[in-house]
Design an enzyme around this catalytic site. Structure first.
Site, PDB file in Angstrom:
ATOM      1  N   ASP A  82     -14.621   1.898  10.083  1.00 19.73           N
ATOM      2  CA  ASP A  82     -14.618   1.676   8.400  1.00 19.73           C
ATOM      3  C   ASP A  82     -14.999   0.365   7.857  1.00 19.73           C
ATOM      4  O   ASP A  82     -14.569  -0.164   7.186  1.00 19.73           O
ATOM      5  CB  ASP A  82     -13.385   2.237   7.344  1.00 19.73           C
ATOM      6  CG  ASP A  82     -13.946   2.609   6.182  1.00 19.73           C
ATOM      7  OD1 ASP A  82     -15.165   2.903   6.218  1.00 19.73           O
ATOM      8  OD2 ASP A  82     -13.127   2.733   5.252  1.00 19.73           O
ATOM      9  N   LYS A 100       0.780  -1.106   0.024  1.00 18.67           N
ATOM     10  CA  LYS A 100       0.009   0.124  -0.004  1.00 18.67           C
ATOM     11  C   LYS A 100       0.886   1.176  -0.056  1.00 18.67           C
ATOM     12  O   LYS A 100       1.732   1.231   0.877  1.00 18.67           O
ATOM     13  CB  LYS A 100      -0.750   0.103   0.926  1.00 18.67           C
ATOM     14  CG  LYS A 100      -1.780   1.045   1.370  1.00 18.67           C
ATOM     15  CD  LYS A 100      -2.925   0.873   2.301  1.00 18.67           C
ATOM     16  CE  LYS A 100      -3.991   1.902   2.458  1.00 18.67           C
ATOM     17  NZ  LYS A 100      -4.852   1.773   3.787  1.00 18.67           N
TER      18      LYS A 100
END
Length: 311
Positions: free
Chosen positions: A111, A15
């Protein structure tokens, strides 16, 4: 997300932080802090990272090859009748286990959504993306913070009061449960304006005793009595998770226990309610058992309001 291979042969997902601003760096550091202290088979593993002072900020994870739950339910990998009901049940239980572990570790994910639930080739769950997660000291009842999250999953009480609690994750997980039984996305602007948010649609269908209009018709609801009972029970559990008042929602541990009872229905054909060896067959905090849709409607409709889906 980039794919690479370490010298020892492990395939990894990398990432990369493209926007090097204060908010992004804070999320980068937050994810490192959370994942280095947590270890659970249903959480993605962080292998390493660059220094915060490096020219590029990189997080290196185990590579999870089978996409996300969203991909398989209503994305590019979705196919009619797939995943099977038993696989969806497994996904629900493993995700709930991961979230219950987070809450027991004083972490709120903040989330929870099907795009953040990764799947390996055996459809085992790996919950990911902890950039918005918060440590939640046990002596506090809530954390005061501006609401963050993804439209369609954000707890309406959190949005209104700016008070984050573990029940905010429970609400988001309720939306995930509805996705698992409907194969529909959490938000779709092509739907009727009162049903753009899947949570609103689910509440309305359950309260009007029209669950069949919500459920994916390809996973056995109309052809298998056991699956029909299990889907109905999962819808009832989702309904409880989606209550506007966070105090009315079960804890994630209670959700895990309820899902395990629903899974056992596949063997017994009925819930464990009233079984002499199972005193906690209901959701203990609210003394709520898995009951029929009519009973759920009667119990909740006078004391709850329809989630507004605000973000």
């Amino acid at each position: 997300m980039l794919i690479g291979k370490l010298r020892d042969g492990r395939v990894v997902a990398v990432k990369r932080l493209y926007e090097n601003n204060c908010k992004r760096v804070e999320q980068f550091m937050n994810e490192i802090d959370i994942l280095t202290r947590l270890h659970h088979p249903n959480l993605v593993t962080l292998y390493g990272c660059t220094s915060r002072h490096s020219r590029e900020l990189l997080l290196v994870y185990e590579f999870i090859p089978n996409g996300t739950v969203a991909d398989h339910l209503h994305g590019g990998d979705s196919r009619r009748g797939s995943p099977s009901w038993n696989t969806r049940m497994k996904i629900a239980i493993e995700t709930a286990n991961a979230l219950a572990y987070l809450h027991a570790s004083d972490v709120i994910h903040r989330d929870v959504k099907t795009n953040n639930i990764l799947l390996d080739n055996n459809f085992c769950v790996k919950v990911a993306d902890f950039g918005l997660s918060r440590l939640f000291p046990t002596h506090l009842t809530h954390v005061s913070t501006a609401p963050q999250g993804t439209p369609g999953y954000v707890d309406p009480e959190y949005h209104e009061c700016y008070q984050l609690t573990d029940k905010s994750d429970v609400y988001s997980f309720g939306v995930v449960l509805v996705e698992l039984i409907s194969s529909l996305p959490a938000v779709d602007i092509c739907r009727h304006r009162h049903e753009i948010n899947l949570s609103n649609m689910a509440i309305n269908k359950i309260q009007s005793n029209a669950l069949h209009e919500l459920v994916d018709s390809n996973i056995g609801f109309d052809t298998d009595d056991k699956i029909r009972s299990m889907i109905t029970a999962m819808a009832e559990l989702a309904f409880q998770c989606l209550q506007n008042d966070g105090d009315m929602r079960p804890s994630m541990q209670e959700v895990v226990e309820a899902l395990l009872r629903i899974q056992r229905m596949n063997k017994t054909g009925e819930t464990d309610k009233g079984h002499p060896d199972d005193d906690d067959a209901g959701l203990s905090k609210n003394n709520t058992s898995l009951v029929s849709p009519d009973s759920v409607t009667a119990k909740w409709s006078s004391s709850s309001t329809t989630p507004n889906g605000s973000t």
